[in-house]
Design a protein around this motif. Structure first.
Motif, PDB file in Angstrom:
ATOM      1  N   THR A 118       4.457   0.265 -17.188  1.00  0.00           N
ATOM      2  CA  THR A 118       4.282   1.456 -16.838  1.00  0.00           C
ATOM      3  C   THR A 118       3.376   1.493 -16.206  1.00  0.00           C
ATOM      4  O   THR A 118       2.753   2.720 -15.332  1.00  0.00           O
ATOM      5  N   GLU A 155       2.369   2.793 -11.787  1.00  0.00           N
ATOM      6  CA  GLU A 155       1.301   3.860 -11.853  1.00  0.00           C
ATOM      7  C   GLU A 155       0.135   2.802 -10.182  1.00  0.00           C
ATOM      8  O   GLU A 155      -0.694   3.034  -9.615  1.00  0.00           O
ATOM      9  N   LYS A 165      -6.968   7.745 -11.291  1.00  0.00           N
ATOM     10  CA  LYS A 165      -5.444   7.462 -11.644  1.00  0.00           C
ATOM     11  C   LYS A 165      -5.762   6.237 -12.108  1.00  0.00           C
ATOM     12  O   LYS A 165      -5.119   5.471 -13.410  1.00  0.00           O
TER      13      LYS A 165
END
Lengths: 666, 120
Positions: free
Chosen positions: A388, A392, A503
């Motif tokens: 994951t 990203e 982020k």
């Protein structure tokens, strides 16, 4: 064929792949008819498809593939010239095949009219002189196995002699499984077995060739024995890695010298290896995937962690009672928990190069666009991260690299004037450190000037009173902040660094920046691994026990106080002929240390070594990292805490934070 | 009566793996040995029906151990466990009396097939 349904997915996945390859190869073959390796690949693909279809009981598909294979066979033997007509026919057949496969996938078994196609294929095959029928296919009788013309007079005499004395002669054709690894040895075992019950008077290829393994999967033997044909058949079939065995008695030919009679008594036995549907497709490089809720993996991971804690406790108990009865099962438990851990981690992991491998191209394009000379160095692309996180990561990294290329690296002329090499370097490296992965983006460009930031900040009305240079540079992570004097296509619109930070933080990571004017800028991103169980070195500093992640530890050296050299108030140690900074852990943590430490622990962070001084080594242990609660989260010195085998709680040191603070102090 | 097997391999993992395969298929693993020397000892004491024998091992390799065991019992049923690229060694072993070989990585069915063949 009762339980083939569970192989359907694999079957279709693989079939798609082979069909795709076939289409591709045939297309290529048309332009490149002389390419024998291409022909071989086409033949193999068709052959495999046929086998798969037959195994699944998809007869139409198997039949069509079989006739296509016959055509390919003529390509292979060079008997057919590859004309565009033939290629068109092959494509039509492939289309039909795809159609059949699509219907099968939809669960429809229709009756296709493939006779026309088959007739055409056969015509081509016949013109090419291929034996009609080719190799084994479902329910089809075969051409005879032994080529009698190859039997010499001597052998014939021998065979006749054998019959006179109550022996029988057989032609045996053995085809080894495609995935047979040691063909020579396998053939040897088969021959060895046969020779216990009789004699092999001829083999094709010769036994020397067979033993060397330098043959296609097929070999033929002439065998004399008192055994009955079915016994011989069974004896050979008993061996592993065999695809098919054909045994044919030769007596007939001795009586009747007409070759036609060969057709009469042919025994064909296709051995359907039960393991084939499972192992075959899987081992041929196709992976299957399932989707799993991440939460389930998380709870799996938690359970494994608990298991590790209890295992460590058991090990402690064992140390006290020293019962050998416990030792052995305990070792097994240790091994299994370790495997479990690896497994659950691997399930979630993905190497970062999934993201990184697009950057070389990007940097090349950037350097062209910006008229700069930039070299990109990537290190540690094998480092694995939670999948994951990996997915990203792309966006922030793209941004940072663009920034480095645009703002960091100077134009070649400017660099030359500054005495730097014309070519600038951007170094992207990833490495694992304890339960985190650190990714650094380093450029050797002009660096970030704190003064410029200060001006920019004041212009924006930000209070910069009393901010250190580092804090000033840290401002770039704020919204709407850009130091670039002009906006380029590439970057510099003041959106970006704050987005990057957001982020990274959303991934539970951290980002910081170290920059020196004229020397370059390094962004350092620290990301959590799901790795919550790590190997650690337990040490004592003052009265406290701490755990250090073993992953970053390079060496442990016994400390002689004279080894440490003081310069300008800093302490250094000479390691591998390089001066490395010394970090006194007790001072960092404000702990009393009795005698100035006993060991230097050399750690490697990125490409920089540090020496950590501790008082006492306790030992190596597997520990489970537990996060510190929200109250203690602000403690930068610790990665977390762990429960030791004896139930004690120990803090895990955050080595990179300890050492990077050292760096700032310089 | 389940058949009694001696597993010889220097890697614990391989022994575990093999043991698992065998036990799930009704064989009894009576002993394990991690080198040729141990294998010979265990063979003497346990007299297993079948031996699975790794080739590359410390102390005494599988071929040597095979020869030793064949001296003790010429009827011993020994299956060699080989990796790719050990063709000539496998053939030596067959020559010296091994009845079969299986290739790593093990496929359950093939392992069982080989053992069943051995006890026939």
């Amino acid at each position: 064929m009762n339980d083939n349904s569970r192989y359907l997915d694999i079957f279709f996945a693989e079939t798609d792949e082979y069909l795709f390859r076939l289409n591709e190869c045939v297309l290529e073959l048309e332009n490149n008819p002389e390419d024998t390796s291409l022909v071989d690949e086409i033949f193999r693909a068709a052959h495999t498809l046929k086998g798969m279809a037959a195994t699944m009981g998809f007869n139409k598909m198997a039949e069509l593939t079989h006739h296509m294979e016959s055509v390919f066979e003529t390509f292979r033997s060079g008997k057919s010239s590859i004309t565009s007509d033939i290629i068109t026919l092959v494509f039509r057949s492939l289309d039909k095949l795809s159609e059949i496969v699509e219907d099968l996938r939809a669960g429809k078994v229709l009756d296709y009219d493939i006779e026309g196609l088959i007739a055409e294929l056969d015509r081509v095959a016949k013109e090419g002189g291929a034996a009609e029928g080719g190799e084994e296919v479902a329910k089809k009788a075969e051409t005879p196995t032994a080529d009698l013309s190859a039997i010499s007079d001597v052998d014939l005499n021998l065979i006749n002699y054998a019959y006179e004395h109550g022996f029988k002669a057989y032609a045996i054709e053995v085809e080894l499984a495609e995935d047979c690894l040691l063909k020579g040895a396998r053939a040897y075992v088969i021959i060895n077995g046969l020779e216990k019950e009789g004699e092999i008077i001829q083999s094709n290829p010769s036994t020397e060739v067979l033993e060397s393994g330098e043959f296609d999967n097929l070999f033929k033997l002439i065998y004399i024995s008192k055994l009955e044909a079915d016994k011989v058949q069974a004896m050979v079939e008993d061996n592993l890695e065999i695809k098919s065995v054909k045994v044919e008695e030769l007596k007939k030919y001795m009586d009747l010298d007409t070759i036609e009679s060969k057709e009469e008594k042919v025994k064909v036995e296709e051995k359907t290896d039960d393991s084939k549907p499972t192992t075959g497709p899987l081992s041929s490089g196709m992976n299957q995937y399932i989707r799993v809720d991440l939460k389930r993996l998380d709870s799996f991971m938690n359970l494994v962690s608990e298991l590790v804690i209890y295992r460590t406790r058991l090990e402690n108990v064992y140390k006290d009672i020293k019962s050998t009865d416990i030792n052995e099962p305990l070792e097994q438990v240790a091994r299994i928990t370790t495997e479990l851990q690896d497994l659950v981690l691997k399930i979630r992991m993905q190497p970062v190069n999934v993201v990184l491998n697009r950057f070389p191209r990007m940097v090349r394009d950037l350097s062209r666009e910006l008229n700069k000379e930039i070299e990109l160095i990537i290190e540690g692309e094998d480092t694995e991260l939670d999948r994951t996180v990996v997915s990203e990561l792309s966006e922030p990294l793209v941004h940072l690299i663009r920034n480095a290329a645009d703002h960091g690296i100077e134009a070649p002329e400017v660099r030359e004037a500054l005495g730097k090499s014309r070519k600038g370097t951007i170094k992207l490296s990833a490495y694992q450190e304890g339960n985190r992965v650190v990714i650094t983006i380093q450029d050797d460009g002009k660096g970030i000037d704190p003064e410029a930031i200060k001006e920019s900040a004041i212009r924006k009305g930000i209070d910069v009173q009393g901010l250190s240079d580092k804090e000033l540079i840290g401002l770039i992570f704020n919204q709407g902040f850009s130091t670039s004097k002009e906006v380029t296509n590439v970057s510099g619109r003041g959106v970006g660094m704050d987005v990057v930070r957001q982020k990274i933080e959303s991934l539970d990571g951290e980002i910081d920046v170290i920059s020196q004017v004229g020397k370059g800028t390094t962004f350092r991103i620290k990301l959590p691994l799901t790795l919550s169980i790590i190997q650690a070195l337990l040490v004592k500093v003052g009265p406290e026990t701490f755990a250090l992640p073993l992953g970053v530890i390079e060496r442990v050296i016994k400390l002689n106080e004279g080894d440490i050299i003081s310069t300008h108030g800093d302490e250094i140690y000479i390691y591998k002929n390089k001066a490395i900074p010394i970090v006194r852990v007790n001072e960092k943590l404000n702990l009393e240390s009795q005698d100035g430490g006993s060991h230097i622990i050399i750690v490697l962070l990125g490409d920089q070594y540090y020496g950590l001084i501790v008082d006492e080594l306790i030992g190596q242990q597997e520990i489970v990292i537990k996060k510190l609660g929200s109250v203690l989260k602000g403690l930068k010195e610790y990665l977390g805490a762990t429960i030791l085998g004896n139930g004690d709680i120990t803090l895990i040191l955050d080595i990179s934070n300890l050492c990077s603070e050292e760096k700032e102090d310089e | 009566m389940s058949k009694r097997v001696l597993i010889v391999d220097d890697a614990l993992f391989m022994r575990m793996k093999l043991k698992d395969i065998l036990e799930r298929n009704g064989f009894e693993v009576v002993a394990e040995a991690q080198n040729g020397m141990e294998a010979v000892e265990k063979f003497k004491s346990e007299r297993p029906d079948i031996v699975t024998m790794d080739i590359t091992m410390p102390e005494m390799d599988g071929i040597e151990a095979l020869k030793e065991i064949m001296k003790i019992d010429p009827k011993a049923k020994i299956i060699m466990c080989s990796a790719m690229g050990q063709q000539s060694m496998v053939m030596d072993a067959i020559q010296a009396g091994a009845i079969d070989f299986i290739v790593k990585p093990f496929e359950n069915d093939r392992v069982i097939q080989s053992l069943n063949k051995a006890i026939k």
